[in-house]
Structures are given as structure tokens and as C-alpha cells.
Motif scaffolding. Structure first.
Motif, PDB file in Angstrom:
ATOM      1  N   GLY A 199      -0.500   7.382  10.244  1.00  0.00           N
ATOM      2  CA  GLY A 199      -1.691   6.863  10.917  1.00  0.00           C
ATOM      3  C   GLY A 199      -2.634   6.099  10.006  1.00  0.00           C
ATOM      4  O   GLY A 199      -3.752   5.786  10.399  1.00  0.00           O
ATOM      5  N   HIS A 200      -2.201   5.789   8.786  1.00  0.00           N
ATOM      6  CA  HIS A 200      -3.066   5.049   7.862  1.00  0.00           C
ATOM      7  C   HIS A 200      -2.768   3.545   7.823  1.00  0.00           C
ATOM      8  O   HIS A 200      -3.626   2.744   7.508  1.00  0.00           O
ATOM      9  CB  HIS A 200      -2.927   5.606   6.438  1.00  0.00           C
ATOM     10  CG  HIS A 200      -3.644   6.901   6.217  1.00  0.00           C
ATOM     11  ND1 HIS A 200      -4.662   7.052   5.304  1.00  0.00           N
ATOM     12  CD2 HIS A 200      -3.500   8.107   6.799  1.00  0.00           C
ATOM     13  CE1 HIS A 200      -5.102   8.309   5.326  1.00  0.00           C
ATOM     14  NE2 HIS A 200      -4.408   8.963   6.231  1.00  0.00           N
ATOM     15  N   PRO A 234      -4.784   0.617  10.383  1.00  0.00           N
ATOM     16  CA  PRO A 234      -6.135   0.170  10.012  1.00  0.00           C
ATOM     17  C   PRO A 234      -6.155  -0.694   8.741  1.00  0.00           C
ATOM     18  O   PRO A 234      -6.888  -1.697   8.681  1.00  0.00           O
ATOM     19  CB  PRO A 234      -6.894   1.484   9.814  1.00  0.00           C
ATOM     20  CG  PRO A 234      -6.217   2.434  10.760  1.00  0.00           C
ATOM     21  CD  PRO A 234      -4.757   2.066  10.663  1.00  0.00           C
ATOM     22  N   ILE A 235      -5.349  -0.333   7.763  1.00  0.00           N
ATOM     23  CA  ILE A 235      -5.301  -1.149   6.539  1.00  0.00           C
ATOM     24  C   ILE A 235      -4.781  -2.550   6.873  1.00  0.00           C
ATOM     25  O   ILE A 235      -5.332  -3.567   6.414  1.00  0.00           O
ATOM     26  CB  ILE A 235      -4.411  -0.480   5.473  1.00  0.00           C
ATOM     27  CG1 ILE A 235      -4.981   0.880   5.057  1.00  0.00           C
ATOM     28  CG2 ILE A 235      -4.268  -1.387   4.255  1.00  0.00           C
ATOM     29  CD1 ILE A 235      -4.054   1.686   4.150  1.00  0.00           C
ATOM     30  N   SER A 272       0.891   9.817   4.576  1.00  0.00           N
ATOM     31  CA  SER A 272       0.156  10.490   5.634  1.00  0.00           C
ATOM     32  C   SER A 272       0.140   9.514   6.803  1.00  0.00           C
ATOM     33  O   SER A 272      -0.255   8.350   6.651  1.00  0.00           O
ATOM     34  CB  SER A 272      -1.264  10.799   5.165  1.00  0.00           C
ATOM     35  OG  SER A 272      -1.998  11.344   6.232  1.00  0.00           O
ATOM     36  N   ILE A 314      -4.993  -4.078   9.649  1.00  0.00           N
ATOM     37  CA  ILE A 314      -6.051  -4.789  10.379  1.00  0.00           C
ATOM     38  C   ILE A 314      -7.062  -5.387   9.399  1.00  0.00           C
ATOM     39  O   ILE A 314      -7.478  -6.542   9.543  1.00  0.00           O
ATOM     40  CB  ILE A 314      -6.737  -3.840  11.383  1.00  0.00           C
ATOM     41  CG1 ILE A 314      -5.791  -3.532  12.545  1.00  0.00           C
ATOM     42  CG2 ILE A 314      -8.045  -4.441  11.899  1.00  0.00           C
ATOM     43  CD1 ILE A 314      -6.287  -2.435  13.479  1.00  0.00           C
ATOM     44  N   GLY A 315      -7.438  -4.602   8.397  1.00  0.00           N
ATOM     45  CA  GLY A 315      -8.352  -5.125   7.381  1.00  0.00           C
ATOM     46  C   GLY A 315      -7.763  -6.336   6.679  1.00  0.00           C
ATOM     47  O   GLY A 315      -8.443  -7.343   6.438  1.00  0.00           O
ATOM     48  N   GLY A 350      -4.566   9.737  16.196  1.00  0.00           N
ATOM     49  CA  GLY A 350      -5.680   9.040  16.839  1.00  0.00           C
ATOM     50  C   GLY A 350      -6.133   7.803  16.095  1.00  0.00           C
ATOM     51  O   GLY A 350      -6.603   6.837  16.709  1.00  0.00           O
ATOM     52  N   SER A 351      -5.984   7.798  14.770  1.00  0.00           N
ATOM     53  CA  SER A 351      -6.425   6.636  13.996  1.00  0.00           C
ATOM     54  C   SER A 351      -5.677   5.381  14.431  1.00  0.00           C
ATOM     55  O   SER A 351      -6.233   4.284  14.429  1.00  0.00           O
ATOM     56  CB  SER A 351      -6.216   6.886  12.499  1.00  0.00           C
ATOM     57  OG  SER A 351      -4.885   7.293  12.251  1.00  0.00           O
ATOM     58  N   VAL A 400       0.834  -1.204   0.000  1.00  0.00           N
ATOM     59  CA  VAL A 400       0.000   0.000   0.000  1.00  0.00           C
ATOM     60  C   VAL A 400       0.866   1.250   0.000  1.00  0.00           C
ATOM     61  O   VAL A 400       1.970   1.265   0.540  1.00  0.00           O
ATOM     62  CB  VAL A 400      -0.958   0.078   1.217  1.00  0.00           C
ATOM     63  CG1 VAL A 400      -2.055  -0.947   1.114  1.00  0.00           C
ATOM     64  CG2 VAL A 400      -0.219  -0.056   2.525  1.00  0.00           C
ATOM     65  N   SER A 401       0.317   2.290  -0.598  1.00  0.00           N
ATOM     66  CA  SER A 401       0.943   3.602  -0.550  1.00  0.00           C
ATOM     67  C   SER A 401       0.592   4.254   0.776  1.00  0.00           C
ATOM     68  O   SER A 401      -0.586   4.288   1.155  1.00  0.00           O
ATOM     69  CB  SER A 401       0.423   4.481  -1.689  1.00  0.00           C
ATOM     70  OG  SER A 401       0.798   3.970  -2.938  1.00  0.00           O
ATOM     71  N   GLU A 445      -7.403   4.021  17.456  1.00  0.00           N
ATOM     72  CA  GLU A 445      -8.632   3.299  17.086  1.00  0.00           C
ATOM     73  C   GLU A 445      -8.283   1.858  16.719  1.00  0.00           C
ATOM     74  O   GLU A 445      -8.968   0.911  17.116  1.00  0.00           O
ATOM     75  CB  GLU A 445      -9.327   3.984  15.893  1.00  0.00           C
ATOM     76  CG  GLU A 445      -9.876   5.371  16.182  1.00  0.00           C
ATOM     77  CD  GLU A 445     -10.555   6.029  14.985  1.00  0.00           C
ATOM     78  OE1 GLU A 445     -11.007   7.170  15.129  1.00  0.00           O
ATOM     79  OE2 GLU A 445     -10.636   5.405  13.898  1.00  0.00           O
ATOM     80  N   GLY A 446      -7.212   1.709  15.958  1.00  0.00           N
ATOM     81  CA  GLY A 446      -6.790   0.368  15.549  1.00  0.00           C
ATOM     82  C   GLY A 446      -6.231  -0.441  16.713  1.00  0.00           C
ATOM     83  O   GLY A 446      -6.463  -1.650  16.816  1.00  0.00           O
TER      84      GLY A 446
END
Lengths: 307, 272
Positions: free
Chosen positions: B120-121, B124-125, B118, B127-128, B154-155, B114-115, B158-159
Motif C-alpha cells: 500500500g505504499h 502514493p509515491i 509494506s 502519484i507524487g 486503505g492507502s 523505491v524500496s 486514498e490514492g
């Protein structure tokens, strides 16, 4: 619309074992049938939309089709960068479904009014944007995005919206709800019902007014739009959204380069910066935004008088 | 797993440090400090841990590696080139006009999942991907490398809350804890301490190691999943700029690229 959506999605998921649904802890009394039928493909992520959008991208990049569902601004604006980078930049097969278009959550207040979402979503690269006007279009849109393989945005109102026309043949094309040539009202979303009311009133005053639902805002079928208004001396756009970035911007942009362009009158929600909104039902808030059927009639007559 | 065609982690780390230094120098690019701090982590992951195959980079059953600190690209691209995802000569195009090798990691590059860029991304990816892998039952594991600075986002939290709740034991986060973020030390900007205790309180299996101890890295990472029904976090204590004396623990090497003279000195120090 919510019920039609979840019924249509459940049908699609029965046929395709790769369809998943994630929600951000919203959807009470709506999503339960899907959750009961497909427990291993349903997930309440919690009140965490950034995480939800990123997780959706990760699942989609593993070969699945992922729907994410929440209210208006939450699965859109709250996680906008995740949608831009993680979903759209990767072409991930994620469908953003927002319930509560425009003023659908009336008295809940400004935080729950989705007024800029369709425009902002439309600006994302490679996404397709659908704003259905009635349950028939919701069904067609859900079926379409479930198999499109592309990032999509589906903007739903709430519940109890009536069907406004005959069966949908091609959701990507404008759908004629009422024939008429002199004035053509292009409407997106359930506010099209007010266009139909206004057209009826104007017909009583001797005007020939058509109403066309434009539910696919992106990609906009420009040739079909041109065809739908080919004899019109006035084009009116009507949307439950601010004018900037919505249907009006698209249609005005479409005709901007035409030497013999018909005038385009845009009717939508005024921008609300710095002003607090009042409590009120959707209907009352639309009326207050000068979008009652009577106000629409008056504003169209003003535009006709100015020609 | 050991891939016979790849060198030992120590030699691999030496090579990728040298490539990254040359790339950043040639492109006048940034972020060499954070590249060098994670070099040993990548060396162990790609020579010993990850089940990925350059001949079949999209194999559904592969392990996934998500680089969430997407600014540390030179070392990432160098790693993939050394593994054979593309030729080493392609590294010369890093950050050049028309190159796929952008300054923040790009999924146009073979081997990149994945690119990011930014912050904090990535988590979550990841985790998916871990959810999908578990659903598919293919035994894939997902490794996600975070910077310490991005733990401000914060993201991520969340994860961090989500993954133990869903018992994602096929997920392993590695934090490159080099103690320096972009505008100061982590302690000064937004203190993470007590860092390990936070992860523990959220329900993670926490391993804390020296992120430059190759044997320790291999031991911990080869044990994933380290606990059934729990995700693992490896807090890897590292040194920003590791391996080049004048770059170590210096904030400025988040931004600067070395002069010709400093490059020569740096290459000598990393043994190139």
C-alpha cells in the motif's frame, strides 16, 4: 507560530522554486497566502495522510523539497510507516510540520493532543527534529529545514506565542533565555515561558536559576548541552510531551554514563492510558498536569531538598 | 519503444522466469508464485514501454516504474540485470549476507526507484512522481505495479481517489490480478469484485486484459496515456505461478522454494 511559519516558508519558496507545500485539508486561515502565491506548488491532498506522506516522498524523490502540514498526530502517527519507509529510509527531502503541540488544541480533546509525537519522530532514522519555543525560533527552524536537504520534523504550537529571548544565532545549539547556574531548566517548546516564570519566582527565593531553550532535539548538540549545565547542581527538563522519548529521555540518557552526573528532574505531561481527559484551555490542562509555574517552583524545590 | 539490444518480450520473459526460479531456489526464498505471475508484465514494460536507460539510471526525464508489490523481488532484479543495470552474476547474491539484493525490493539496487515491501505504499509515491513529472513538463510517465492482495490497504484507495481528481494521465497502474493473496484466495479473504467497476466509479480509464498475452500488454501499455485527463489502470488477469505447472494457482508457492528436483522440472517447463 503558524503565521510565522507560513511567512517564513513563503519567503523560502520565493527564493527556491523547488519548495512545495501539501496539506491534509487543514490550515484554514493559515496557508492561504502560500496557496495564492504559489498555486502550482501547493496542494490540498484531502483528509488522507498516508497518501499525503507517500505523495510527498514521490515528489521529493523527483528532486523537490516538500513540506507537509496538518494537526499534531495526523501528519505523524497516522502515516508513521510512510514516514519511516518512504521518507526516512530514502532520505527524501520531506518536512513534516505539525501544528498543535502538546495541549495547544486544549478543549478539542485527547485525539487532538500531541503528546508523543516528538519522541516517535525522533526515533525515525535520519530525521532532524525541531521544537521551537517562540516565533523567532520558528523562523530560524523554517529557514534551516528549507535548505537542510534532510527529512525533518517541525513541531509548532498555535498562535499568539510571545518571543521569549533575544535573536536566535544558531538554532542547533541551546539558546539561553535566562542566565543562571545553580539550577538550569532545559525547556523545549512554548512551555519555556512557564520555566521563565518559575525561574523568576525562585530567584525571589534566593535561587540562581537559568532557563535554556532546547529546540533541536535531533541531532542533540550534546557538547553544548553539557556546557549549558556545567555548573548546575540540578538539571530540570520541561516539555509539553510525555517524558518517555522526549527531552527528559535525551538529557537523562546524555548524563547516564557520567560518574559525577548532576541529578535530572523531568517535568512533562503524565501518560494518559485508560484515563479520559477533561475539556480545558491549554493553560488549564497544563496546570492540571502539575505544570503551573507555581507547581514547577514547588517541584524544583523538592528536588533541591532531596540532593 | 523498442530497445534493439534486448530480446523479444517472449524470450525476455523466459529468461527472467528462469533467473527467478534459480534465485529463489538458491536462497530458499519465498514469493516465486507472485514473481511468475508478473513476469510477462515486466517483460513487456522493460523491452517495449519504459524509457529508462541503464547508462543513465537517474536521468530526470526517465519514466518511473514503482514496484508496489515489493515482495516479488527475484523477478524484478532479474529484469534489471537482463536490461543491463548490473551484471547477471550479481543475481547469485540474492538474499545472501551483505548483498544489496534484499528479499523486499531495495533502492540500493541500480534501476530500482523505491524500496517497498509494506503493502500500500507504492501508489502514493507514484502519484507524487507523476505530479512532479507533470510539473516539470518532461513527458515522463509513471507505472506502478500493484498486487491484488494489497488492494486491501486503505492507502491505495486514498490514492485511487486522488489521481483522477488531479487528472494524472501520466500515471498508469497495473494490477497483477492473480487471485491469490497470502492466506487464501482474494475472493475468500476480502473480495475485490466488482473490481473494474470500482476503478471506473473512481474515474479511472480501465483496461482489462490477459496479463500473459504479450501482444495485448504491449498494445495497452504503449497507449498510455490512454485517456487525456485521466489515469489508466490495467487490470491484468494473471495466474499465480504462471509457467510452472505444479506452482500454478497454488497458495503454497507464495512461501515455498523448490527442491533441486522441482527446480529442474520448473526450469524445463519455462524452457530454460
Amino acid at each position: 507560530m503558524r503565521t510565522t511559519f507560513i511567512e517564513s516558508l513563503s519567503q523560502a519558496a520565493s527564493e527556491n522554486p523547488d519548495i512545495w507545500l501539501l496539506c491534509g485539508d487543514l490550515g484554514y486561515s493559515v496557508l492561504e497566502p502560500f496557496a495564492a502565491k504559489f498555486p502550482d506548488r501547493y496542494l490540498n491532498v484531502g483528509v488522507a495522510e498516508q497518501n499525503m506522506a507517500g505523495i510527498a516522498a514521490g515528489i521529493a524523490l523527483s528532486g523537490k523539497t516538500v513540506f507537509i502540514y496538518s494537526i499534531g498526530n495526523f501528519p505523524t502517527l497516522r502515516c508513521l510507516e510512510q514516514l519511516r519507509n518512504d521518507v526516512c529510509y530514502h532520505g527524501a527531502d520531506v518536512k513534516v510540520v505539525a501544528v498543535g503541540a502538546g495541549y495547544a488544541y486544549g478543549s478539542q480533546g485527547y485525539t487532538h493532543h500531541a503528546l508523543e509525537d516528538a519522541g516517535i519522530m525522533s526515533m525515525l532514522p535520519g530525521i532532524e527534529v525541531f521544537v521551537p519555543c517562540d516565533p523567532m525560533e520558528v523562523r530560524a527552524a523554517t529557514r534551516l529545514i528549507a535548505t537542510s536537504g534532510k527529512p525533518s520534523y517541525l513541531r509548532l504550537s498555535r498562535q499568539g506565542e510571545p518571543n521569549l529571548g533575544t535573536a536566535v544565532t544558531d538554532l542547533r545549539k541551546p539558546r539561553v533565555l535566562r542566565e543562571g547556574r545553580e539550577v538550569v531548566i532545559l525547556a523545549s517548546g512554548p512551555i519555556a515561558s512557564r520555566a521563565l516564570e518559575a525561574a523568576g519566582e525562585l530567584a525571589g527565593r534566593g535561587r540562581d536559576v537559568g532557563v535554556v531553550s532546547v529546540s533541536c532535539l535531533k541531532p542533540l548538540d550534546e557538547a553544548a548541552i553539557r556546557d549549558a549545565v556545567r555548573d548546575a547542581s540540578l538539571i530540570v527538563t520541561l516539555e509539553e510531551h510525555i517524558l518517555r522519548g522526549g527531552l527528559f529521555s535525551l538529557v537523562a540518557g546524555l548524563f547516564a554514563g557520567d560518574a559525577r552526573r548532576p541529578p535530572v528532574t523531568g517535568l512533562g505531561i503524565p501518560e494518559q492510558g485508560g484515563k479520559t481527559s477533561s475539556a480545558g484551555s491549554r493553560e488549564a490542562l497544563l496546570d492540571a498536569a502539575d505544570l503551573s509555574a507555581q507547581a514547577i517552583v514547588a517541584r524544583i524545590e523538592q528536588s533541591l531538598a532531596k540532593r | 519503444m523498442t530497445r534493439p539490444n534486448l530480446p523479444e518480450p517472449k524470450e525476455f520473459a523466459r529468461r527472467i522466469r528462469a533467473h527467478a526460479l534459480r534465485m529463489v531456489h538458491a536462497a530458499k526464498a519465498s514469493h516465486i508464485g507472485g514473481c511468475l505471475s508478473m513476469a510477462d508484465i515486466l517483460a513487456v514494460l522493460y523491452t517495449r514501454i519504459l524509457r529508462v536507460d541503464p547508462a543513465e539510471p537517474q536521468s530526470p526525464s526517465r519514466d518511473r516504474f514503482v514496484l508496489s508489490k515489493g515482495h516479488a523481488t527475484a523477478i524484478m532484479y532479474a529484469t534489471l540485470a537482463e536490461c543491463g543495470f548490473f551484471s547477471l552474476t550479481e543475481l547469485d547474491t540474492y538474499c545472501r549476507d551483505g548483498s544489496i539484493f534484499t528479499g523486499h525490493v531495495s533502492h540500493a539496487v541500480p534501476g530500482v526507484e523505491v524500496s517497498t515491501g509494506s503493502l500500500g505504499h507504492g501508489l502514493p509515491i507514484a502519484i507524487g512522481m507523476a505530479l512532479a513529472a507533470r510539473h516539470a513538463g518532461a513527458g515522463s510517465r509513471v507505472f506502478c505495479l500493484l498486487s491484488d492482495g494489497e488492494c486491501d490497504e486503505g492507502s491505495n484507495w486514498e490514492g485511487i481517489l486522488f489521481a483522477p481528481h488531479h487528472k494524472l494521465d501520466n500515471l498508469c497502474v497495473i494490477v497483477d490480478f492473480n487471485k491469490i493473496q497470502s492466506f487464501g484466495s482474494v475472493a475468500e479473504v476480502l473480495n475485490l469484485d466488482p473490481f473494474a467497476e470500482k476503478w471506473k466509479a473512481f474515474g479511472w480509464q480501465v483496461e482489462e486484459i490477459d496479463g500473459h498475452d504479450l501482444a495485448a500488454l504491449e498494445h495497452v501499455l504503449s497507449g498510455v496515456p490512454a485517456a487525456s485527463n485521466r489515469p489508466t489502470v490495467v487490470i491484468a488477469h494473471t495466474v499465480k505461478g504462471k509457467g510452472v505447472s505444479f506452482m500454478e494457482n497454488k497458495l503454497e508457492w507464495h512461501y515455498r522454494s523448490p527442491s533441486d528436483e522441482l527446480l529442474a522440472q520448473a526450469l524445463a517447463e519455462v524452457g530454460a
